[in-house]
Scaffold this motif. Structure first.
Motif, mmCIF file in Angstrom:
data_model
loop_
_atom_site.group_PDB
_atom_site.id
_atom_site.type_symbol
_atom_site.label_atom_id
_atom_site.label_comp_id
_atom_site.label_asym_id
_atom_site.label_seq_id
_atom_site.Cartn_x
_atom_site.Cartn_y
_atom_site.Cartn_z
ATOM 1 N N ALA A 88 0.820 -1.216 0.000
ATOM 2 C CA ALA A 88 0.000 0.000 0.000
ATOM 3 C C ALA A 88 0.853 1.265 0.000
ATOM 4 O O ALA A 88 0.331 2.364 -0.169
ATOM 5 C CB ALA A 88 -0.942 -0.005 1.202
ATOM 6 N N LEU B 72 -12.202 4.914 -7.559
ATOM 7 C CA LEU B 72 -10.862 4.712 -6.993
ATOM 8 C C LEU B 72 -9.979 5.954 -7.112
ATOM 9 O O LEU B 72 -8.752 5.862 -6.984
ATOM 10 C CB LEU B 72 -10.186 3.519 -7.699
ATOM 11 C CG LEU B 72 -10.844 2.162 -7.438
ATOM 12 C CD1 LEU B 72 -10.331 1.100 -8.394
ATOM 13 C CD2 LEU B 72 -10.596 1.732 -5.986
ATOM 14 N N VAL C 205 -3.511 1.673 -7.341
ATOM 15 C CA VAL C 205 -4.460 2.012 -6.273
ATOM 16 C C VAL C 205 -3.934 1.389 -4.984
ATOM 17 O O VAL C 205 -3.411 0.274 -4.990
ATOM 18 C CB VAL C 205 -5.910 1.537 -6.574
ATOM 19 C CG1 VAL C 205 -6.417 2.100 -7.879
ATOM 20 C CG2 VAL C 205 -6.021 0.039 -6.567
ATOM 21 N N TYR C 206 -4.066 2.145 -3.907
ATOM 22 C CA TYR C 206 -3.425 1.787 -2.645
ATOM 23 C C TYR C 206 -4.455 1.833 -1.533
ATOM 24 O O TYR C 206 -5.113 2.858 -1.340
ATOM 25 C CB TYR C 206 -2.266 2.738 -2.370
ATOM 26 C CG TYR C 206 -1.300 2.768 -3.539
ATOM 27 C CD1 TYR C 206 -0.303 1.813 -3.666
ATOM 28 C CD2 TYR C 206 -1.450 3.711 -4.574
ATOM 29 C CE1 TYR C 206 0.545 1.808 -4.765
ATOM 30 C CE2 TYR C 206 -0.614 3.707 -5.680
ATOM 31 C CZ TYR C 206 0.385 2.747 -5.766
ATOM 32 O OH TYR C 206 1.212 2.731 -6.861
ATOM 33 N N LEU C 207 -4.593 0.717 -0.821
ATOM 34 C CA LEU C 207 -5.513 0.656 0.316
ATOM 35 C C LEU C 207 -4.693 0.494 1.592
ATOM 36 O O LEU C 207 -4.297 -0.629 1.925
ATOM 37 C CB LEU C 207 -6.473 -0.541 0.158
ATOM 38 C CG LEU C 207 -7.831 -0.181 -0.458
ATOM 39 C CD1 LEU C 207 -7.671 0.195 -1.919
ATOM 40 C CD2 LEU C 207 -8.809 -1.336 -0.287
ATOM 41 N N ALA D 19 -7.618 6.654 -4.271
ATOM 42 C CA ALA D 19 -6.637 5.604 -3.988
ATOM 43 C C ALA D 19 -5.440 5.676 -4.936
ATOM 44 O O ALA D 19 -4.471 4.946 -4.769
ATOM 45 C CB ALA D 19 -7.296 4.231 -4.086
#
Lengths: 372, 372
Positions: free
Chosen positions: A208, A294, A336-338, A297
């Motif tokens: 992430a 998204l 995309v980063y969670l 993100a």
């Protein structure tokens, strides 16, 4: 010396005249290598490469670099003894002999250090120091066939290393250990020892962070593996990102994100056209991810040029009006980063032609399932 | 965050008050790592670490570094979106909130780039930018036990790699190939992938250039081999130079030079005492070589400090009045260079104690004869 570098310096001198600059002053870095054909190291001692609008060149170096400097520039080397008190006199003498006591001296603000700026200002108090970054980027952004061939070799070496590593993703290995093995594989396959950057290897939630540094996180069953790596061949670099998972299946949310990012890559590829603004490529990727909810993100730009340097113009960020040109080489790498869960990034390298983008990276954009 | 780094920042804040500075502004590099405990990368985007005289800290980073920055500094992160137009507003906001619109801001001239200088000047036009290099060097030059332990590990890894390589010096190998093998050995033995510098491997006449870059020169019987290399462990580096020869004997003139340089090392060791000026160590080595008629062949200073950086104060050059202190770590590396023929350099690493220098490097100063 070699016509190749003399020609490049002559082209820069042309650009200096067009832009109304009197000279260029460069610290060690890709531009200096590009123009002089020797990769000087940026250490504490000042090294400056100078090119004047008349096409005269000089290299100011410590005595221990005299031989290397003279090889690439038989006339115009100013070598100083290994003592900081000798730095200013050497720069002053070089600028005076080049007639650069006033006028406009161009520099690269993201390369030149304050140390060398102060030496230039001391040597030529009447000169104005101005930003020549765009002028140099213009010269370097369009690759000649020899440069492109080196980039292709750097891609091939990096992709072979990915394949070599595939059997080695086993439970219990750490990110740092796998980064070491990847580095060894890159060198064994022909990369120069100076990699473009230390490989990013991130397991699970570490992915992430786009610039995660490999650490002691241990790989466990089910983990996502993000690898962002490159090789250097004949000075030129590659840079790519791929994903694997220590599982026979991909969780639905992750698969959905991976598809969304892949769609963003494809949208960016469609937008990458000669004459299009660099920002349009970013915009295409960004809009695709936004349509999937998204947008927040995706926390970085879509890509960057590369060549002798791993990050160089064109930069593909929102609103960048710079027009893309044929023979530019750049990455397309939405993600995309969670936080706390995972991150997904696909990074292709692209060579722009009049017919559109040629994707240089061959590895597919699939999450490699490491379990049968 | 971790007390270790907060303590270091508090010590720097003390030093700022003593020197009449209002703040420090740092680019990524060893000093930033030393003070914040995270190794940010120096790429095209500006990253600045700020410490004020009141002991407040800030990190200005691109959004994609927010997580890493927040980990080491939970309060005080200024993250900006990935767009160059956002750089100046982020720096302006940080300096304003820290009350740094005027006063004296210290920087490291040999680390800070003009890009960040211009951002600071734009954000705080009334501030004066001054050289804080010596202030920071003072903090970092004296090593604590943890730092020294890491340096010892980096020495051990590098020396083990030298031993691993000994059977591999065979006719036909190139400098570049052996540099690759040495790099692989260093990583396999535990070095971090970011080496302190690319190994210098020079055969025969190439050894006459102190900073020779490994190339396609092929090893042949009778060649002298010069290797200058190091490892990085837990952030800290080693740096040493040794010689071998693909022969069972050493030519007389080379043996004579090697002995003279060894005598210079020993003279330098005798001069390395707490309280002695750094220049006295250089002088001792230089005088020894001069007595052998080799003054002109010794074309660089005698040594340099090392730690997180491979070159850092104290620098051992002629006339440097800086007093050596206990727990400094530095190299002693005189050399003599005969253009077109060969070069000889011996490089020890030394830890200065109140009782005198402790030599950290264990490999002897003998030209290793690779033939029986």
């Amino acid at each position: 010396m070699t016509p190749r570098y003399a020609q490049r310096r002559a082209r820069v001198a042309d650009a200096l005249r067009q832009e109304g600059l009197d000279a260029l002053a460069l610290n060690p870095g890709p531009a200096l290598t590009y123009l002089f054909g020797h990769r000087f190291l940026l250490l504490e001692r000042p090294i400056l490469g100078i090119i004047t609008r008349e096409g005269r060149s000089a290299l100011i170096v410590p005595e221990l670099e005299r031989a290397a400097a003279t090889r690439v520039l038989p006339d115009g080397v100013y070598a100083y003894p290994d003592d900081p008190d000798q730095w200013a006199p050497a720069v002053t003498r070089a600028l005076r002999e080049l007639g650069l006591t006033q006028g406009r001296i161009g520099i690269e603000p993201n390369r030149l250090r304050v140390q060398e700026l102060w030496l230039l200002q001391q040597a030529a108090p009447a000169a104005r120091i101005v930003d020549a970054g765009p002028l140099l980027a213009e010269q370097r952004a369009v690759k000649d066939p020899e440069e492109l061939a080196a980039i292709r070799r750097a891609v091939a070496v990096a992709e072979a290393a990915w394949r070599d590593l595939l059997p080695q993703w086993q439970p219990g290995v750490t990110e740092a250990e796998m980064a070491r093995r990847l580095t060894v594989a890159l060198l064994a396959l022909g990369s120069q020892t100076e990699l473009p950057f230390e490989p990013i290897i991130a397991f699970g939630e570490h992915a992430a962070e786009p610039h995660a540094q490999p650490g002691e996180r241990v790989l466990v069953e089910g983990d996502l593996i993000l690898v962002d790596w490159g090789a250097r061949v004949d000075g030129y670099v590659s840079d790519m990102t791929r994903l694997a998972i220590l599982s026979s299946t991909v969780p639905e949310d992750l698969a959905h994100a991976a598809t969304a990012v892949q769609d963003a890559v494809n949208a960016a590829l469609r937008a990458a056209r000669v004459g299009a603004p660099a920002g349009a490529v970013d915009q295409a990727a960004r809009a695709t991810l936004a349509a999937q909810g998204l947008a927040d993100a995706f926390i970085h730009r879509t890509g960057h040029g590369l060549g002798l340097d791993v990050h160089e113009p064109p930069y593909l960020y929102e609103g960048n009006e710079r027009a893309l040109q044929a023979r530019m080489v750049f990455t397309i790498e939405p993600g995309v980063y969670l936080p706390g869960r995972w991150g997904v990034r696909w990074e292709h390298m692209v060579h722009l032609t009049d017919e559109g983008p040629e994707v240089l990276t061959q590895l597919p954009l699939d999450i490699v399932r490491l379990r049968a």
